[in-house]
Design a protein around this motif. Structure first.
Motif, short mmCIF file in Angstrom:
data_model
loop_
_atom_site.label_atom_id
_atom_site.label_comp_id
_atom_site.label_asym_id
_atom_site.label_seq_id
_atom_site.Cartn_x
_atom_site.Cartn_y
_atom_site.Cartn_z
N PRO A 80 15.80 0.19 1.60
CA PRO A 80 15.82 1.64 1.82
C PRO A 80 14.55 2.35 1.32
CG PRO A 80 17.87 0.91 0.81
CD PRO A 80 16.91 -0.22 0.71
N ARG A 81 13.76 1.69 0.51
CA ARG A 81 12.56 2.30 -0.05
C ARG A 81 11.30 1.93 0.70
NH1 ARG A 81 16.50 1.56 -3.46
NH2 ARG A 81 16.85 3.12 -5.12
N LEU A 82 11.42 1.07 1.70
CA LEU A 82 10.26 0.67 2.47
C LEU A 82 9.86 1.77 3.44
CD1 LEU A 82 11.32 -2.99 3.36
CD2 LEU A 82 9.53 -2.32 1.74
N PRO A 83 8.58 1.85 3.79
CA PRO A 83 8.16 2.80 4.83
C PRO A 83 8.90 2.53 6.14
CG PRO A 83 6.26 1.90 3.67
CD PRO A 83 7.45 1.10 3.22
N ASP A 84 8.96 3.56 6.98
CA ASP A 84 9.67 3.43 8.26
C ASP A 84 9.03 2.38 9.15
OD1 ASP A 84 11.48 5.38 7.52
OD2 ASP A 84 10.33 7.00 8.44
N ALA A 85 7.72 2.24 9.07
CA ALA A 85 6.99 1.26 9.90
C ALA A 85 5.74 0.83 9.15
CB ALA A 85 6.63 1.87 11.25
N PRO A 86 5.26 -0.37 9.42
CA PRO A 86 4.03 -0.82 8.76
C PRO A 86 2.84 0.02 9.18
CG PRO A 86 5.22 -2.66 9.78
CD PRO A 86 5.85 -1.40 10.29
N ASP A 87 1.92 0.21 8.26
CA ASP A 87 0.66 0.87 8.55
C ASP A 87 -0.16 -0.05 9.47
OD1 ASP A 87 -2.02 1.71 8.42
OD2 ASP A 87 -1.81 2.46 6.38
N PRO A 88 -0.61 0.45 10.62
CA PRO A 88 -1.37 -0.42 11.54
C PRO A 88 -2.59 -1.06 10.89
CG PRO A 88 -0.75 1.62 12.64
CD PRO A 88 -0.39 1.78 11.18
N GLN A 89 -3.25 -0.34 9.98
CA GLN A 89 -4.39 -0.93 9.30
C GLN A 89 -3.96 -2.06 8.39
OE1 GLN A 89 -7.31 -0.66 10.17
NE2 GLN A 89 -8.29 1.33 9.86
N ALA A 90 -2.80 -1.93 7.75
CA ALA A 90 -2.29 -2.99 6.89
C ALA A 90 -2.00 -4.24 7.71
CB ALA A 90 -1.03 -2.53 6.17
N ARG B 105 0.82 -1.21 0.00
CA ARG B 105 0.00 0.00 0.00
C ARG B 105 0.85 1.27 0.00
NH1 ARG B 105 -1.77 3.96 -0.68
NH2 ARG B 105 -3.76 4.94 -0.14
N GLY B 106 1.99 1.26 0.68
CA GLY B 106 2.84 2.44 0.73
C GLY B 106 3.44 2.83 -0.60
N PHE B 107 3.51 1.88 -1.54
CA PHE B 107 4.04 2.16 -2.88
C PHE B 107 2.93 2.48 -3.88
CE2 PHE B 107 7.12 -0.81 -0.99
CZ PHE B 107 8.27 -0.06 -1.07
N ALA B 108 1.71 2.07 -3.60
CA ALA B 108 0.65 2.07 -4.61
C ALA B 108 0.18 3.47 -4.98
CB ALA B 108 -0.53 1.23 -4.12
#
Length: 287
Positions: A170-180, A103-106
Motif C-alpha cells: 500500500p505504500r508503493l507508488p502507483d506506477a514505476p518512474d519511467p526513468q527508474a 527513489r519514491g521513498f528516498a
C-alpha cells in the motif's frame, strides 16, 4: 511468492565457508511489488561458541529494507566491503529493491543514502517498528520477535515475507518512474555482462551523454556508473575464484578488461581486503 533454499548470492565471499554458519532463502515478490522489489531474502545463522563469524559481501547497486534486531533499517548502496558479525543464532529478512525502485521513498537522490544505514521509520513511519517485530516473530515461531530463527527455514521465511509485503504494497507508488525503469535496465545490462567495461559504452547504448548517465545513477541507483561497472567485474572475479581449482589471473584480468594484471590485483585487493592469491589460499597472484 515462491522461495528457494540454500542459494548462494553473487558477491558473497567464501560462500562454501559461510554455508557452514548461515543459510539464505530468496522469495519472489507478488505482482504488485514486483515493479519495485527484486526479491526478498531471509538469512538464518547459527554460530557455535562465542563467535563471531564475519560474513562478507561485495554489495550490489541496490537499496535494502532489513527487518532485524534491535530495529528495522534501510541500507543504502554499500560501496565498500559489507561485513556483518554473526553471533549465536539469529535471522533477518531483507527487501532488495530494484535499482531505482527506492527513489519514491528516498525524498532526494538515492546517492545520499550511499554507505549509510538509516532507521526505517524515517521512510515508512513508526509503524514499521511493529511490523518488524511481527515479521521476526513469524520467523521464530514464538511471536516474540527474538532472533532465534536459525532453524525456521523456508517455511518461516514465507510467513515473514507475507507480512512484509502486506505492509509494503500500500505504500508503493502507483506506477514505476519511467526513468527508474530505464536505469534499472542499464544496471541489469552491466551486471548480466561484465564484459562491458566503459561508462561511455553504456551511455551510448542507452542514448544519453556520460554526464546524464552519471546524474541519473546518482538520482536513482545511489552509486556511479563507473562503480557499478567495476563492481560487476569484481563479482565475476570473486565467483571464478570461489569455483575452486587453479585460476589464470592474467587471463581473468584480460577477460575483465583490465589494462594489465597488476591493475586487476590492486582493484581486487582494495575491494576484498586480500589479494587474489591470499583470497584463494594459494599465495599466488600470477600465472
Amino acid at each position: 511468492m515462491g522461495g528457494g533454499g540454500g542459494e548462494r548470492g553473487r558477491g558473497v565471499l567464501h560462500p562454501e565457508e559461510q554455508e557452514n554458519y548461515a543459510t539464505l532463502h530468496r522469495y519472489e515478490p507478488g505482482p504488485a511489488a514486483a515493479p519495485f522489489v527484486e526479491y526478498y531474502w531471509h538469512v538464518t545463522w547459527q554460530v557455535p561458541g562465542t563467535g563471531p563469524y564475519e560474513a562478507k559481501v561485495l554489495s550490489h547497486p541496490n537499496v535494502h529494507l532489513v527487518f532485524e534486531e534491535p530495529g528495522p533499517l534501510v541500507y543504502g548502496v554499500d560501496r565498500g566491503l559489507f561485513v556483518r558479525e554473526l553471533y549465536g543464532r539469529g535471522q533477518v529478512l531483507g527487501v532488495r529493491f530494484r535499482p531505482g525502485g527506492f527513489r519514491g521513498f528516498a525524498g532526494g537522490p538515492v546517492a545520499e543514502l550511499a554507505d549509510r544505514r538509516v532507521p526505517a521509520a524515517e521512510f515508512f513511519g513508526p509503524e514499521v517498528e511493529d511490523v518488524s517485530r511481527a515479521v521476526l516473530g513469524a520467523g521464530s515461531g514464538t511471536g516474540s520477535g527474538a532472533g532465534s530463527g536459525a532453524d525456521s527455514g523456508a517455511g518461516g521465511g514465507a510467513a515473514m515475507v507475507a507480512i512484509a509485503e502486506e505492509f509494503l504494497v500500500p505504500r508503493l507508488p502507483d506506477a514505476p518512474d519511467p526513468q527508474a525503469v530505464r536505469i534499472a535496465a542499464a544496471v541489469e545490462r552491466v551486471t548480466a555482462q561484465p564484459q562491458l567495461f566503459r561508462v561511455d559504452q553504456l551511455a551510448a547504448e542507452f542514448g544519453v551523454t556520460v554526464r546524464t548517465l552519471q546524474r541519473l545513477f546518482a538520482e536513482y541507483v545511489g552509486a556511479s556508473p563507473k562503480w557499478v561497472l567495476r563492481r560487476a567485474r569484481l563479482h565475476e572475479a570473486a565467483t571464478r575464484a570461489d569455483a575452486g581449482g587453479t585460476v589464470d589471473w592474467a587471463g581473468l584480468a584480460a577477460d575483465l578488461g583490465y589494462a594489465d594484471q597488476a591493475h586487476f590485483v590492486r582493484d581486487f585487493t582494495g575491494a576484498v581486503g586480500a589479494s587474489p592469491g591470499r583470497y584463494t589460499g594459494t599465495g599466488r597472484d600470477t600465472g
